[in-house]
Design an enzyme around this catalytic site. Structure first.
Site, short mmCIF file in Angstrom:
data_model
loop_
_atom_site.label_atom_id
_atom_site.label_comp_id
_atom_site.label_asym_id
_atom_site.label_seq_id
_atom_site.Cartn_x
_atom_site.Cartn_y
_atom_site.Cartn_z
N GLU A 101 -29.41 -17.34 -32.27
CA GLU A 101 -29.83 -17.08 -30.99
C GLU A 101 -28.80 -16.38 -29.91
O GLU A 101 -27.84 -16.91 -30.04
CB GLU A 101 -30.46 -18.39 -30.44
CG GLU A 101 -31.40 -18.39 -29.02
CD GLU A 101 -32.12 -19.81 -28.77
OE1 GLU A 101 -32.77 -20.18 -29.69
OE2 GLU A 101 -32.04 -20.05 -27.83
N CYS A 109 -24.64 -15.30 -23.91
CA CYS A 109 -24.15 -16.43 -24.63
C CYS A 109 -24.37 -16.43 -26.04
O CYS A 109 -25.56 -16.10 -26.51
CB CYS A 109 -25.43 -17.55 -24.11
SG CYS A 109 -25.22 -19.13 -24.60
N CYS A 148 -25.16 -26.56 -36.66
CA CYS A 148 -23.93 -27.38 -36.07
C CYS A 148 -23.75 -28.47 -36.78
O CYS A 148 -24.83 -29.34 -36.87
CB CYS A 148 -23.85 -27.25 -34.59
SG CYS A 148 -22.68 -28.16 -33.94
N CYS A 201 -25.15 -33.58 -31.99
CA CYS A 201 -25.52 -34.12 -30.68
C CYS A 201 -27.06 -34.48 -30.61
O CYS A 201 -27.75 -33.60 -30.97
CB CYS A 201 -25.05 -33.44 -29.68
SG CYS A 201 -23.32 -33.10 -29.55
N CYS A 204 -29.55 -31.95 -28.78
CA CYS A 204 -29.33 -30.55 -28.95
C CYS A 204 -30.28 -29.89 -30.19
O CYS A 204 -30.12 -30.58 -31.13
CB CYS A 204 -28.03 -30.13 -29.17
SG CYS A 204 -27.51 -28.73 -29.63
N CYS A 208 -30.06 -23.27 -26.04
CA CYS A 208 -29.39 -23.74 -26.90
C CYS A 208 -30.32 -23.76 -28.45
O CYS A 208 -30.51 -25.03 -28.84
CB CYS A 208 -28.20 -24.74 -26.76
SG CYS A 208 -27.23 -25.05 -28.02
N1 SAH Z 1 -20.94 -26.77 -29.30
C1 SAH Z 1 -20.38 -26.28 -28.22
C2 SAH Z 1 -21.08 -24.97 -27.51
C3 SAH Z 1 -22.29 -24.80 -27.77
S1 SAH Z 1 -23.62 -25.77 -27.15
C4 SAH Z 1 -20.52 -27.43 -27.36
O1 SAH Z 1 -21.30 -28.43 -27.52
O2 SAH Z 1 -19.94 -27.56 -26.04
C5 SAH Z 1 -23.47 -25.11 -25.07
C6 SAH Z 1 -23.76 -26.27 -24.20
O3 SAH Z 1 -25.21 -26.62 -24.16
C7 SAH Z 1 -23.19 -27.65 -24.46
O4 SAH Z 1 -22.40 -28.33 -23.05
C8 SAH Z 1 -24.35 -28.64 -24.88
O5 SAH Z 1 -24.10 -30.09 -24.57
C9 SAH Z 1 -25.42 -27.93 -24.00
N2 SAH Z 1 -26.81 -28.41 -24.52
C10 SAH Z 1 -27.02 -28.32 -25.76
N3 SAH Z 1 -28.50 -28.88 -25.71
C11 SAH Z 1 -28.79 -29.03 -24.74
C12 SAH Z 1 -30.08 -29.42 -24.13
N4 SAH Z 1 -31.11 -29.51 -24.80
N5 SAH Z 1 -30.08 -29.33 -22.66
C13 SAH Z 1 -29.18 -28.94 -21.80
N6 SAH Z 1 -28.07 -28.74 -22.48
C14 SAH Z 1 -27.83 -28.55 -23.69
FE1 SF4 Z 2 -23.40 -28.71 -31.95
FE2 SF4 Z 2 -25.35 -28.98 -30.10
FE3 SF4 Z 2 -23.50 -30.66 -30.14
FE4 SF4 Z 2 -22.73 -28.18 -29.35
S1 SF4 Z 2 -24.34 -29.62 -28.34
S2 SF4 Z 2 -21.59 -29.51 -30.71
S3 SF4 Z 2 -24.00 -26.91 -30.81
S4 SF4 Z 2 -24.70 -30.17 -31.85
#
Ligand code: SAH
Ligand code: SF4
Length: 379
Positions: free
Chosen positions: A104, A121, A128, A132, A135, A349
Protein backbone atom coordinates in the site's frame (compact mmCIF):
# COMPACT_ATOMS: atom_id res chain seq x y z
CA UNK A 1 10.64 -8.17 -10.88
CA UNK A 2 7.91 -8.95 -13.33
CA UNK A 3 6.78 -12.33 -14.64
CA UNK A 4 6.94 -12.64 -18.46
CA UNK A 5 6.15 -15.47 -20.88
CA UNK A 6 9.14 -17.12 -22.54
CA UNK A 7 9.38 -18.50 -26.10
CA UNK A 8 9.30 -22.11 -24.80
CA UNK A 9 5.91 -21.54 -23.14
CA UNK A 10 7.34 -21.08 -19.64
CA UNK A 11 7.60 -17.97 -17.51
CA UNK A 12 10.49 -16.05 -16.02
CA UNK A 13 10.89 -13.13 -13.65
CA UNK A 14 12.44 -10.00 -15.11
CA UNK A 15 14.24 -7.77 -12.59
CA UNK A 16 12.91 -4.21 -12.44
CA UNK A 17 15.20 -1.54 -13.85
CA UNK A 18 14.68 0.62 -10.73
CA UNK A 19 16.54 -2.08 -8.82
CA UNK A 20 19.75 -1.24 -10.67
CA UNK A 21 22.07 0.99 -8.66
CA UNK A 22 23.89 3.78 -10.55
CA UNK A 23 26.84 1.38 -10.93
CA UNK A 24 24.46 -1.31 -12.19
CA UNK A 25 23.12 1.07 -14.83
CA UNK A 26 26.66 1.92 -15.95
CA UNK A 27 27.48 -1.79 -16.21
CA UNK A 28 24.30 -2.47 -18.20
CA UNK A 29 25.11 0.06 -20.91
CA UNK A 30 28.76 -1.01 -21.02
CA UNK A 31 27.59 -4.60 -21.56
CA UNK A 32 25.29 -3.46 -24.36
CA UNK A 33 28.17 -1.53 -25.99
CA UNK A 34 26.30 1.76 -25.54
CA UNK A 35 27.76 5.18 -24.67
CA UNK A 36 28.15 5.76 -20.90
CA UNK A 37 25.85 8.83 -20.97
CA UNK A 38 22.93 6.55 -21.75
CA UNK A 39 22.98 5.64 -18.04
CA UNK A 40 22.16 9.25 -17.10
CA UNK A 41 19.44 9.34 -19.74
CA UNK A 42 17.91 6.29 -18.15
CA UNK A 43 18.08 7.83 -14.66
CA UNK A 44 16.36 10.96 -16.01
CA UNK A 45 13.64 8.86 -17.67
CA UNK A 46 13.04 6.90 -14.47
CA UNK A 47 12.27 10.05 -12.52
CA UNK A 48 10.18 11.66 -15.26
CA UNK A 49 6.49 11.13 -14.36
CA UNK A 50 5.50 11.34 -18.03
CA UNK A 51 7.59 8.23 -18.83
CA UNK A 52 5.59 5.14 -17.96
CA UNK A 53 7.05 2.26 -19.96
CA UNK A 54 9.99 1.41 -22.20
CA UNK A 55 8.09 2.64 -25.26
CA UNK A 56 7.93 6.16 -23.85
CA UNK A 57 11.70 6.47 -23.19
CA UNK A 58 11.96 8.67 -26.25
CA UNK A 59 15.64 9.49 -25.70
CA UNK A 60 16.51 5.88 -26.64
CA UNK A 61 16.36 4.42 -30.16
CA UNK A 62 13.72 1.77 -30.57
CA UNK A 63 16.22 -1.10 -30.85
CA UNK A 64 17.75 -0.14 -27.50
CA UNK A 65 14.32 0.10 -25.84
CA UNK A 66 13.54 -3.37 -27.16
CA UNK A 67 16.86 -4.74 -25.88
CA UNK A 68 16.27 -3.23 -22.43
CA UNK A 69 12.70 -4.53 -22.28
CA UNK A 70 14.02 -8.07 -22.73
CA UNK A 71 16.24 -7.67 -19.67
CA UNK A 72 14.34 -5.44 -17.28
CA UNK A 73 10.76 -4.60 -16.35
CA UNK A 74 10.21 -0.85 -16.48
CA UNK A 75 7.92 -0.80 -13.44
CA UNK A 76 8.51 -2.57 -10.14
CA UNK A 77 5.06 -1.57 -8.83
CA UNK A 78 1.86 -1.61 -10.90
CA UNK A 79 -1.35 0.12 -9.85
CA UNK A 80 -3.79 -2.57 -8.77
CA UNK A 81 -6.28 -0.19 -7.17
CA UNK A 82 -6.39 3.59 -6.80
CA UNK A 83 -8.80 5.56 -4.65
CA UNK A 84 -9.02 9.31 -4.42
CA UNK A 85 -10.32 10.80 -1.18
CA UNK A 86 -10.41 14.02 0.86
CA UNK A 87 -11.64 16.08 -2.11
CA UNK A 88 -8.72 14.99 -4.27
CA UNK A 89 -6.04 15.57 -1.62
CA UNK A 90 -5.39 11.93 -0.73
CA UNK A 91 -4.68 9.10 -3.17
CA UNK A 92 -4.46 5.59 -1.75
CA UNK A 93 -2.89 2.96 -3.98
CA UNK A 94 -2.70 -0.81 -3.76
CA UNK A 95 0.47 -1.61 -5.69
CA UNK A 96 1.10 -4.99 -7.24
CA UNK A 97 4.67 -6.24 -7.21
CA UNK A 98 6.20 -8.46 -9.88
CA UNK A 99 5.44 -11.66 -7.97
CA UNK A 100 1.79 -10.67 -7.49
CA UNK A 101 2.13 -9.62 -3.84
CA UNK A 102 0.51 -6.33 -2.92
CA UNK A 103 1.54 -3.32 -0.86
CA UNK A 104 0.00 0.00 0.00
CA UNK A 105 1.15 3.52 -0.85
CA UNK A 106 -0.62 6.76 0.08
CA UNK A 107 -0.06 10.17 -1.52
CA UNK A 108 -1.21 13.23 0.44
CA UNK A 109 -1.29 16.84 -0.64
CA UNK A 110 -1.22 19.69 1.85
CA UNK A 111 -2.42 22.75 0.01
CA UNK A 112 -0.60 25.99 0.65
CA UNK A 113 -0.01 27.99 -2.50
CA UNK A 114 3.41 29.31 -1.44
CA UNK A 115 4.63 26.06 0.11
CA UNK A 116 2.91 23.16 -1.60
CA UNK A 117 3.72 19.87 0.00
CA UNK A 118 3.06 16.39 -1.32
CA UNK A 119 3.96 13.51 0.97
CA UNK A 120 4.12 9.89 -0.11
CA UNK A 121 3.85 7.19 2.52
CA UNK A 122 5.78 4.15 1.27
CA UNK A 123 5.80 0.48 2.27
CA UNK A 124 9.14 -1.18 3.00
CA UNK A 125 7.93 -4.77 3.48
CA UNK A 126 5.01 -6.92 2.41
CA UNK A 127 3.55 -7.44 5.87
CA UNK A 128 5.56 -7.07 9.06
CA UNK A 129 7.03 -9.45 11.63
CA UNK A 130 6.71 -7.11 14.63
CA UNK A 131 3.01 -7.87 15.09
CA UNK A 132 1.63 -4.81 16.88
CA UNK A 133 -1.97 -5.80 17.75
CA UNK A 134 -3.54 -2.50 16.60
CA UNK A 135 -1.98 -2.65 13.11
CA UNK A 136 -3.52 -4.29 10.02
CA UNK A 137 -0.05 -4.97 8.59
CA UNK A 138 1.08 -6.66 11.80
CA UNK A 139 -1.75 -9.16 11.49
CA UNK A 140 -0.40 -10.30 8.16
CA UNK A 141 3.01 -11.40 9.44
CA UNK A 142 6.04 -10.88 7.19
CA UNK A 143 5.60 -12.15 3.63
CA UNK A 144 8.80 -10.62 2.28
CA UNK A 145 11.02 -7.55 2.18
CA UNK A 146 10.55 -4.94 -0.54
CA UNK A 147 13.54 -4.29 -2.79
CA UNK A 148 15.03 -0.77 -3.09
CA UNK A 149 13.50 -0.53 -6.58
CA UNK A 150 10.06 -1.34 -5.16
CA UNK A 151 10.38 1.40 -2.54
CA UNK A 152 11.66 3.93 -5.10
CA UNK A 153 8.99 2.95 -7.61
CA UNK A 154 6.31 3.89 -5.08
CA UNK A 155 7.73 7.42 -5.10
CA UNK A 156 7.78 7.40 -8.89
CA UNK A 157 4.18 6.16 -8.96
CA UNK A 158 3.25 8.92 -6.51
CA UNK A 159 4.82 11.51 -8.84
CA UNK A 160 2.78 10.13 -11.74
CA UNK A 161 -0.47 10.19 -9.76
CA UNK A 162 0.32 13.65 -8.40
CA UNK A 163 0.73 14.88 -11.97
CA UNK A 164 -2.50 13.18 -13.07
CA UNK A 165 -4.47 14.71 -10.21
CA UNK A 166 -3.03 18.21 -10.40
CA UNK A 167 -0.94 17.91 -7.24
CA UNK A 168 2.56 19.28 -6.73
CA UNK A 169 5.28 16.61 -7.29
CA UNK A 170 6.40 14.68 -4.20
CA UNK A 171 8.27 16.86 -1.70
CA UNK A 172 8.36 14.47 1.29
CA UNK A 173 8.71 10.71 1.72
CA UNK A 174 7.67 8.94 4.91
CA UNK A 175 8.43 5.27 5.60
CA UNK A 176 5.14 4.76 7.39
CA UNK A 177 3.35 2.35 5.09
CA UNK A 178 3.48 -1.41 5.48
CA UNK A 179 6.49 -2.93 7.17
CA UNK A 180 9.31 -2.09 9.54
CA UNK A 181 11.89 -0.13 7.51
CA UNK A 182 14.78 -0.83 9.89
CA UNK A 183 14.11 -4.59 9.71
CA UNK A 184 14.76 -4.21 5.96
CA UNK A 185 17.80 -2.08 6.61
CA UNK A 186 19.85 -2.38 3.41
CA UNK A 187 16.81 -1.54 1.31
CA UNK A 188 15.90 1.44 3.46
CA UNK A 189 19.44 2.83 3.52
CA UNK A 190 19.81 2.33 -0.24
CA UNK A 191 16.40 3.88 -1.03
CA UNK A 192 17.08 6.91 1.18
CA UNK A 193 20.51 7.46 -0.41
CA UNK A 194 19.11 7.13 -3.92
CA UNK A 195 16.23 9.51 -3.21
CA UNK A 196 18.84 12.06 -2.20
CA UNK A 197 21.33 11.33 -4.99
CA UNK A 198 19.03 10.49 -7.89
CA UNK A 199 15.82 12.37 -7.18
CA UNK A 200 17.59 15.31 -5.55
CA UNK A 201 15.58 15.16 -2.32
CA UNK A 202 16.79 16.59 0.95
CA UNK A 203 17.22 13.84 3.57
CA UNK A 204 15.44 16.25 5.90
CA UNK A 205 12.29 15.67 3.89
CA UNK A 206 12.45 11.93 4.47
CA UNK A 207 11.02 10.37 7.63
CA UNK A 208 11.86 6.85 8.72
CA UNK A 209 9.40 5.48 11.26
CA UNK A 210 10.52 2.57 13.41
CA UNK A 211 9.09 0.41 16.13
CA UNK A 212 12.57 0.55 17.72
CA UNK A 213 15.01 -1.74 15.89
CA UNK A 214 18.16 -0.73 17.79
CA UNK A 215 20.79 -2.13 15.35
CA UNK A 216 19.00 -0.23 12.56
CA UNK A 217 19.16 3.04 14.50
CA UNK A 218 22.86 2.37 15.17
CA UNK A 219 23.44 1.97 11.44
CA UNK A 220 21.70 5.28 10.71
CA UNK A 221 23.96 6.91 13.31
CA UNK A 222 27.03 5.37 11.63
CA UNK A 223 25.90 6.52 8.19
CA UNK A 224 25.03 10.02 9.52
CA UNK A 225 21.97 10.12 7.27
CA UNK A 226 20.00 13.13 8.55
CA UNK A 227 16.46 11.86 8.03
CA UNK A 228 13.72 12.57 10.52
CA UNK A 229 13.58 9.56 12.78
CA UNK A 230 10.14 8.75 14.18
CA UNK A 231 9.96 6.27 17.02
CA UNK A 232 6.66 4.45 17.41
CA UNK A 233 6.61 4.66 21.19
CA UNK A 234 2.86 4.17 21.92
CA UNK A 235 3.54 3.42 25.60
CA UNK A 236 5.88 4.99 28.13
CA UNK A 237 6.25 1.96 30.41
CA UNK A 238 7.83 -1.35 29.41
CA UNK A 239 4.96 -3.64 30.39
CA UNK A 240 2.38 -1.81 28.28
CA UNK A 241 4.82 -1.18 25.41
CA UNK A 242 5.67 -4.88 25.19
CA UNK A 243 1.94 -5.55 24.69
CA UNK A 244 1.55 -2.84 22.04
CA UNK A 245 4.93 -3.25 20.31
CA UNK A 246 6.16 -6.81 20.98
CA UNK A 247 9.69 -5.88 19.83
CA UNK A 248 9.97 -3.97 23.10
CA UNK A 249 10.77 -7.28 24.84
CA UNK A 250 14.04 -7.31 22.88
CA UNK A 251 14.79 -3.57 22.81
CA UNK A 252 13.19 -1.96 25.88
CA UNK A 253 12.16 1.70 26.11
CA UNK A 254 15.21 3.14 27.88
CA UNK A 255 17.59 1.56 25.38
CA UNK A 256 15.54 2.63 22.35
CA UNK A 257 15.02 6.20 23.57
CA UNK A 258 18.74 6.54 24.33
CA UNK A 259 19.61 5.36 20.81
CA UNK A 260 17.09 7.75 19.29
CA UNK A 261 18.64 10.57 21.31
CA UNK A 262 22.11 9.55 20.10
CA UNK A 263 20.80 9.70 16.55
CA UNK A 264 19.35 13.17 17.16
CA UNK A 265 22.69 14.35 18.60
CA UNK A 266 24.66 12.88 15.69
CA UNK A 267 22.48 14.41 12.98
CA UNK A 268 21.08 17.54 14.61
CA UNK A 269 17.58 16.29 13.79
CA UNK A 270 15.00 16.32 16.54
CA UNK A 271 13.27 12.96 16.86
CA UNK A 272 9.54 12.36 16.89
CA UNK A 273 7.69 10.00 19.21
CA UNK A 274 4.58 8.57 17.62
CA UNK A 275 1.72 7.65 19.86
CA UNK A 276 -1.15 5.64 18.38
CA UNK A 277 -3.82 6.67 20.88
CA UNK A 278 -6.07 3.77 21.89
CA UNK A 279 -9.06 4.38 24.10
CA UNK A 280 -8.79 2.77 27.51
CA UNK A 281 -5.31 1.39 26.76
CA UNK A 282 -2.67 4.12 26.49
CA UNK A 283 -4.75 7.28 27.01
CA UNK A 284 -4.46 7.33 30.79
CA UNK A 285 -3.13 10.16 32.95
CA UNK A 286 -0.19 7.94 34.04
CA UNK A 287 0.87 7.22 30.47
CA UNK A 288 0.46 10.89 29.52
CA UNK A 289 2.71 12.11 32.31
CA UNK A 290 5.34 9.40 31.64
CA UNK A 291 5.28 10.32 27.94
CA UNK A 292 5.59 14.05 28.68
CA UNK A 293 8.59 13.36 30.94
CA UNK A 294 10.36 11.29 28.29
CA UNK A 295 9.64 13.74 25.50
CA UNK A 296 11.03 16.61 27.57
CA UNK A 297 14.06 14.65 28.67
CA UNK A 298 14.92 13.64 25.10
CA UNK A 299 13.74 16.88 23.40
CA UNK A 300 11.43 14.82 21.20
CA UNK A 301 8.38 16.02 19.35
CA UNK A 302 5.20 14.00 20.09
CA UNK A 303 2.84 13.04 17.27
CA UNK A 304 -0.48 11.66 18.51
CA UNK A 305 -2.31 9.45 15.98
CA UNK A 306 -5.83 8.49 17.09
CA UNK A 307 -6.08 4.77 16.33
CA UNK A 308 -7.88 3.76 13.17
CA UNK A 309 -10.10 0.82 13.90
CA UNK A 310 -9.02 -2.39 12.18
CA UNK A 311 -10.95 -5.54 11.50
CA UNK A 312 -10.65 -8.16 14.22
CA UNK A 313 -9.81 -5.71 17.01
CA UNK A 314 -12.19 -4.16 19.50
CA UNK A 315 -9.73 -1.31 20.16
CA UNK A 316 -10.39 2.14 18.75
CA UNK A 317 -9.16 5.72 18.95
CA UNK A 318 -10.91 7.99 21.47
CA UNK A 319 -13.35 10.66 20.25
CA UNK A 320 -12.16 14.25 19.70
CA UNK A 321 -12.79 15.08 23.37
CA UNK A 322 -10.72 12.11 24.53
CA UNK A 323 -7.87 13.08 22.21
CA UNK A 324 -7.98 16.68 23.49
CA UNK A 325 -7.96 15.45 27.10
CA UNK A 326 -4.85 13.33 26.48
CA UNK A 327 -3.05 16.15 24.65
CA UNK A 328 -3.88 18.62 27.43
CA UNK A 329 -2.06 16.34 29.86
CA UNK A 330 1.16 16.50 27.84
CA UNK A 331 2.16 19.76 29.46
CA UNK A 332 5.42 21.30 28.25
CA UNK A 333 5.84 18.69 25.52
CA UNK A 334 5.84 19.70 21.87
CA UNK A 335 2.75 17.92 20.48
CA UNK A 336 0.84 17.61 17.23
CA UNK A 337 -2.22 15.49 16.50
CA UNK A 338 -2.19 13.78 13.14
CA UNK A 339 -5.24 14.37 11.00
CA UNK A 340 -6.17 10.97 9.68
CA UNK A 341 -6.11 10.85 5.91
CA UNK A 342 -7.94 8.44 3.67
CA UNK A 343 -10.01 6.98 6.47
CA UNK A 344 -13.00 6.60 4.16
CA UNK A 345 -10.85 4.40 1.94
CA UNK A 346 -9.43 2.28 4.77
CA UNK A 347 -6.26 4.22 4.01
CA UNK A 348 -4.40 3.65 7.28
CA UNK A 349 -1.33 1.42 7.26
CA UNK A 350 -2.21 -1.73 5.38
CA UNK A 351 -5.99 -1.47 5.65
CA UNK A 352 -6.80 -0.65 2.03
CA UNK A 353 -4.58 -3.49 0.91
CA UNK A 354 -6.26 -5.86 3.38
CA UNK A 355 -9.68 -4.94 1.99
CA UNK A 356 -8.41 -5.29 -1.58
CA UNK A 357 -6.93 -8.73 -0.89
CA UNK A 358 -10.05 -9.93 0.90
CA UNK A 359 -12.16 -9.01 -2.13
CA UNK A 360 -9.66 -10.41 -4.61
CA UNK A 361 -9.66 -13.77 -2.89
CA UNK A 362 -13.44 -14.02 -2.67
CA UNK A 363 -14.31 -15.47 -6.07
CA UNK A 364 -17.80 -16.91 -6.47
CA UNK A 365 -16.43 -20.44 -6.95
CA UNK A 366 -14.38 -20.17 -3.79
CA UNK A 367 -11.09 -20.42 -5.69
CA UNK A 368 -8.28 -17.95 -5.15
CA UNK A 369 -7.99 -15.32 -7.86
CA UNK A 370 -4.69 -15.15 -9.73
CA UNK A 371 -2.70 -11.93 -9.77
CA UNK A 372 -2.81 -9.99 -13.03
CA UNK A 373 0.74 -9.54 -14.17
CA UNK A 374 0.80 -7.12 -17.03
CA UNK A 375 -1.11 -3.90 -17.70
CA UNK A 376 -2.10 -1.81 -14.70
CA UNK A 377 -5.76 -1.79 -13.83
CA UNK A 378 -7.96 0.45 -11.78
CA UNK A 379 -11.12 0.02 -9.87
N1 SAH B 1 6.74 -0.21 11.23
C1 SAH B 1 6.99 1.16 11.38
C2 SAH B 1 6.45 2.02 10.25
C3 SAH B 1 5.13 1.66 9.67
S1 SAH B 1 3.74 1.91 10.72
C4 SAH B 1 6.47 1.65 12.71
O1 SAH B 1 5.75 0.95 13.37
O2 SAH B 1 6.85 2.76 13.09
C5 SAH B 1 3.60 3.67 10.71
C6 SAH B 1 2.82 4.25 11.89
O3 SAH B 1 1.43 3.89 11.78
C7 SAH B 1 3.30 3.70 13.21
O4 SAH B 1 3.49 4.73 14.16
C8 SAH B 1 2.16 2.81 13.61
O5 SAH B 1 2.13 2.63 14.97
C9 SAH B 1 0.96 3.53 13.05
N2 SAH B 1 -0.24 2.68 12.97
C10 SAH B 1 -0.31 1.38 12.65
N3 SAH B 1 -1.59 0.93 12.71
C11 SAH B 1 -2.33 1.98 13.07
C12 SAH B 1 -3.73 2.16 13.31
N4 SAH B 1 -4.60 1.16 13.20
N5 SAH B 1 -4.14 3.39 13.67
C13 SAH B 1 -3.28 4.42 13.79
N6 SAH B 1 -1.96 4.32 13.59
C14 SAH B 1 -1.48 3.11 13.24
FE1 SF4 C 1 4.90 -3.51 11.92
FE2 SF4 C 1 2.54 -2.31 12.02
FE3 SF4 C 1 3.99 -2.58 14.25
FE4 SF4 C 1 4.79 -0.87 12.31
S1 SF4 C 1 2.92 -0.71 13.54
S2 SF4 C 1 6.07 -2.36 13.44
S3 SF4 C 1 4.10 -1.98 10.49
S4 SF4 C 1 3.14 -4.25 13.03
Amino acid sequence: MVMVDTADGGQKLLPAVMDLSPEGRDALFAELGEAPWRAQQLADALWNPAVRDWDSVSSFPQALRHELALRHAFCAVEQAQVRVDDGGHTISVVGRLGDGKTIETVVMHYGKAQHPRTTVCVSSQVGCAVGCPFCATGRLGLLRHCTPGEVLDQVRLADMLAQEHGMHPVTHVVFMGMGEPLANLETTVSAVKRLVQERGMSARHITVSTSGVVPGIERLIEERIPVTLALSLHAATDDLRTTLVPLNAKYPIDLVCTKVEEYAAATGRRATYEWCLIEGINDTAEQASALARRAQQHHAHVNVIPMNRIEGSSWNGPDAEGVARFVARLTKANVTVRKTRGQATDGACGQLRATHEARRHQLPDGKLSRPVRTASSRE
